[in-house]
Every structure is written in structure tokens, then in C-alpha cells.
Design a protein around this motif. Structure first.
Motif, short mmCIF file in Angstrom:
data_model
loop_
_atom_site.label_atom_id
_atom_site.label_comp_id
_atom_site.label_asym_id
_atom_site.label_seq_id
_atom_site.Cartn_x
_atom_site.Cartn_y
_atom_site.Cartn_z
N TYR A 1 11.51 24.25 70.13
CA TYR A 1 12.39 23.29 69.44
C TYR A 1 12.86 22.20 70.39
O TYR A 1 13.00 21.04 70.01
N LEU A 2 13.10 22.56 71.65
CA LEU A 2 13.52 21.54 72.63
C LEU A 2 12.40 20.50 72.79
O LEU A 2 12.65 19.29 72.76
N ALA A 3 11.15 20.99 72.92
CA ALA A 3 10.01 20.08 73.08
C ALA A 3 9.88 19.19 71.83
O ALA A 3 9.66 17.98 71.94
N ALA A 4 10.04 19.80 70.66
CA ALA A 4 9.92 19.01 69.42
C ALA A 4 11.03 17.97 69.33
O ALA A 4 10.81 16.84 68.89
N GLY A 5 12.23 18.33 69.78
CA GLY A 5 13.35 17.38 69.78
C GLY A 5 13.05 16.21 70.71
O GLY A 5 13.26 15.04 70.36
N LEU A 6 12.54 16.51 71.90
CA LEU A 6 12.21 15.44 72.86
C LEU A 6 11.05 14.59 72.32
O LEU A 6 11.01 13.38 72.53
N PRO B 1 18.80 14.30 75.56
CA PRO B 1 18.85 15.71 75.98
C PRO B 1 19.91 16.54 75.24
O PRO B 1 19.62 17.63 74.77
N ALA B 2 21.13 16.00 75.09
CA ALA B 2 22.20 16.80 74.46
C ALA B 2 21.84 17.13 73.01
O ALA B 2 22.09 18.24 72.52
N GLU B 3 21.21 16.15 72.34
CA GLU B 3 20.84 16.33 70.93
C GLU B 3 19.70 17.35 70.82
O GLU B 3 19.70 18.23 69.94
N ALA B 4 18.71 17.24 71.72
CA ALA B 4 17.57 18.16 71.71
C ALA B 4 18.03 19.58 72.02
O ALA B 4 17.55 20.56 71.44
N MET B 5 19.01 19.71 72.92
CA MET B 5 19.54 21.04 73.28
C MET B 5 20.28 21.66 72.09
O MET B 5 20.15 22.85 71.83
N ALA B 6 21.06 20.85 71.39
CA ALA B 6 21.81 21.37 70.24
C ALA B 6 20.85 21.81 69.14
O ALA B 6 21.03 22.86 68.50
N PHE B 7 19.79 21.03 68.94
CA PHE B 7 18.73 21.34 67.95
C PHE B 7 18.09 22.69 68.31
O PHE B 7 17.96 23.60 67.48
N ALA B 8 17.72 22.83 69.59
CA ALA B 8 17.07 24.07 70.06
C ALA B 8 18.02 25.26 69.96
O ALA B 8 17.62 26.36 69.58
N GLY B 9 19.27 25.03 70.27
CA GLY B 9 20.27 26.11 70.24
C GLY B 9 20.49 26.63 68.82
O GLY B 9 20.64 27.84 68.62
N ARG B 10 20.49 25.71 67.84
CA ARG B 10 20.67 26.15 66.43
C ARG B 10 19.47 27.00 66.00
O ARG B 10 19.62 28.04 65.36
N ALA B 11 18.25 26.54 66.36
CA ALA B 11 17.04 27.27 65.97
C ALA B 11 17.01 28.65 66.62
O ALA B 11 16.69 29.66 65.97
N ALA B 12 17.35 28.71 67.92
CA ALA B 12 17.28 29.99 68.64
C ALA B 12 18.33 30.96 68.11
O ALA B 12 18.08 32.16 67.99
#
Ligand code: ATP
Length: 291
Positions: A245-250, A256-267
Motif C-alpha cells: 500500500y505504501l508503494a501504491a500510495g507513492l 510520505p505522510a499521506e502514503a504512510m496513513a494509507f498503508a497504516g489503514r490497510a495494514a
């Protein structure tokens, strides 16, 4: 949107329910059996594809495993560059005891037979700005990271399973180093350097239920993504869900902060479900998730 390329392992996870972990010399009848798609590479590809990114997987399987390709394709992963190897498909034999304890044997098999000529041919169609995801369950990571960085791709590397020598070999070519807390400690001990002293621009340390931290080594800045409170039933694949999800966000040009939040919700959503690749949430499930 940019394409996420993933060079990584593809495993068949074979789960055996057993009354207890077999002792040396003991023969035990399993009480249940399941199989599923696994391997860190396949999990990360599935996560990035479920997140809505175009994903192309580079890897290998052995004979009689066509369902694996079909499963990856059903999740939207491009499998054109998955080769057929003479070695068996990588697999994990996972004994799960009734008290939840497990014991795992992994055969890397085809995952360690990736071919450099095939890699070059695959990456010859990649574009500057595309992303490359790597982990430690195949061969060819340093070669792939070097070629990708020459093309101008962004390289994200999960240092798992931990291997200090493997990390040293790819470090000059990567943009984002992904570590869990244990790996972050192991790395600092084995290199005798703090994370801020490593020659890599960005480091993401995942902190389990406590979320994750993004460190920019050059500026010395670090941003925390808080953990999301959920009822955790199975944390297997949480790290791979986060990475994909982090890679997809990037790839969607999230900051970075947005991609991390996206990845954190998915995980966080992943840990509420049992299973690995098949249990990774889709983009619409992540968007509908109101923690
Ligand atoms: P694994 O090996 O279990 O796949 P990991 O050790 O690579 O995981 P973790 O740091 O444990 O990685 O978890 C990755 C991410 O998953 C965390 O940053 C967090 O976003 C999420 N996560 C993991 N465990 C939990 C939990 N119990 N509750 C909420 N989120 C969690």
C-alpha cells in the motif's frame, strides 16, 4: 499513475492443523489442511494491486502451480514476467498447533532461480518514476536495484528476512528502506550505526500496533503515523500489506505522510482478518474503513 514493479518470492503456504508441534522422530496426523498464496513478494504485489496501482511481478514458479498465476491475475497483478523454473515452486510448510504455536519450514525453490537476462528484458519497459519493490526471499536484488536506480525508478526494499550482507549490497541503490522494529535494531547492531547515519535517503520503521515512523536521514526529520486500534486476529502479512500500500500510495504521488496513513489503514484492516495474500483488503474496503 506510476507502475509498481515487484521482484519477489511466490510461495504456496501449506497449513497443517496439528494437536502439538511434532517432536523429533514423532509422526503426527494433521486434523486440518489449507493452502493459500504467500511469499513476501506475492503478498506485496497483491497489496499494491488491491490498492489500485498497476503492478508487474518479476519472479518464478515451478511445474504444476498454474493456480498461483491465476490467483495473482485475479487480484490484478501482471504475471507476464513470471518464469517457469526447473525447481519446485517455493513453499512454506506451516504446522499450526491447537495452542496457536507454529513451526515453519520454507523451501525457496524457484524463487532463487531468477534470471538476470529476463530481469533486464522486463525492466527495459519500465519508466523513470516507476517504483521497484524488493524483499530478501529471491536472488538478484542488488542487480535489480542497480538497474532500476539507473533508469530513475524509486526503489523500496523490505529488509526481510533480515540479512545484514544482503542489505549492505542494495543500500547504495535504494530510496526507501523498510524495516520492522526488530530488523531496525538488528541493522543498527550489525552495522554499528544509527538509522540516521545510514546512506539511504528514507527509512520507514513499522511499529506493529503502534503504527510506523518515516525518517528522512538527510534532513534528520521524522514523521509518525499513529497505530489504529483494531481487534487483531492475525498479524501475518501486516508488514507486506503496509509495504504494498505504501508503494501504491507513492505511485499515486501521495506525500510520505499521506502514503504512510494509507498503508497504516490497510495494514490495520488486514490484522482483523485471518490469512495472508487473500486477506489483504481492497482499496474500497480501506476507503470504507472508519477506525
Ligand atoms: P508481519 O511480519 O507480521 O507481517 P512486520 O513485523 O513486518 O509484520 P509490523 O510492524 O508488525 O510489521 O506491522 C506492520 C504494520 O501493520 C504496522 O506499521 C501497523 O500499521 C500494522 N499493524 C500491525 N499490527 C497491528 C495491530 N495489532 N493493530 C493495528 N495495526 C497493526
Amino acid at each position: 499513475m506510476k507502475t509498481v514493479w515487484c521482484l519477489g518470492s511466490i510461495n504456496i503456504d501449506l497449513f497443517y492443523d496439528v494437536p502439538h508441534i511434532p517432536a523429533p522422530g514423532e509422526t503426527l496426523a494433521a486434523t486440518g489442511y489449507r493452502e493459500g498464496l504467500g511469499g513476501k513478494g506475492a503478498n506485496q504485489s497483491v497489496a499494491a494491486a488491491k490498492a489500485g496501482a498497476p503492478v508487474c511481478h518479476f519472479g518464478a514458479i515451478g511445474a504444476n502451480s498454474e493456480w498461483v498465476i491465476e490467483r495473482l491475475e485475479s487480484y490484478g497483478v501482471d504475471t507476464m514476467h513470471i518464469a517457469l523454473s526447473n525447481e519446485p515452486t517455493g513453499h512454506a510448510i506451516i504446522n499450526v498447533a491447537s495452542d496457536g504455536e507454529n513451526a515453519i519450514v520454507i523451501l525457496p525453490g524457484a524463487n532463487r532461480t531468477l534470471d538476470e537476462k529476463g530481469l533486464k528484458a522486463a525492466l527495459s519497459t519500465a519508466q523513470s518514476g516507476d517504483l521497484l519493490l524488493l524483499q530478501n526471499e529471491t536472488n538478484l536484488q542488488p542487480e535489480a536495484a542497480r538497474i532500476a536506480s539507473e533508469i530513475g525508478m524509486r526503489v523500496l526494499y523490505s529488509a526481510a528476512p533480515f540479512d545484514a550482507e544482503a542489505i549492505r549490497a542494495v543500500l547504495p541503490y535504494i530510496d526507501v528502506l523498510l524495516l520492522n522494529q526488530v530488523e531496525a535494531e538488528q541493522l543498527q547492531e550489525s552495522l554499528e550505526q544509527s538509522l540516521f547515519e545510514l546512506s539511504v535517503s528514507h527509512i520507514v520503521v513499522t511499529l506493529g500496533a503502534d503504527g510506523a515512523r518515516w525518517i528522512s536521514t538527510q534532513s534528520g526529520d521524522s514523521t509518525e503515523t499513529p497505530g489504529i486500534k483494531v481487534e487483531a486476529v492475525d498479524t501475518t502479512g501486516a508488514g507486506d500489506t503496509f509495504a504494498g500500500y505504501l508503494a501504491a500510495g507513492l505511485a499515486r504521488d501521495f506525500r510520505p505522510a499521506e502514503a504512510m496513513a494509507f498503508a497504516g489503514r490497510a495494514a490495520a484492516l488486514k490484522v482483523t482478518k485471518r490469512g495472508t495474500a487473500d486477506a489483504i483488503p481492497t482499496l474500497s474496503e480501506v476507503e470504507a474503513f472508519k477506525p
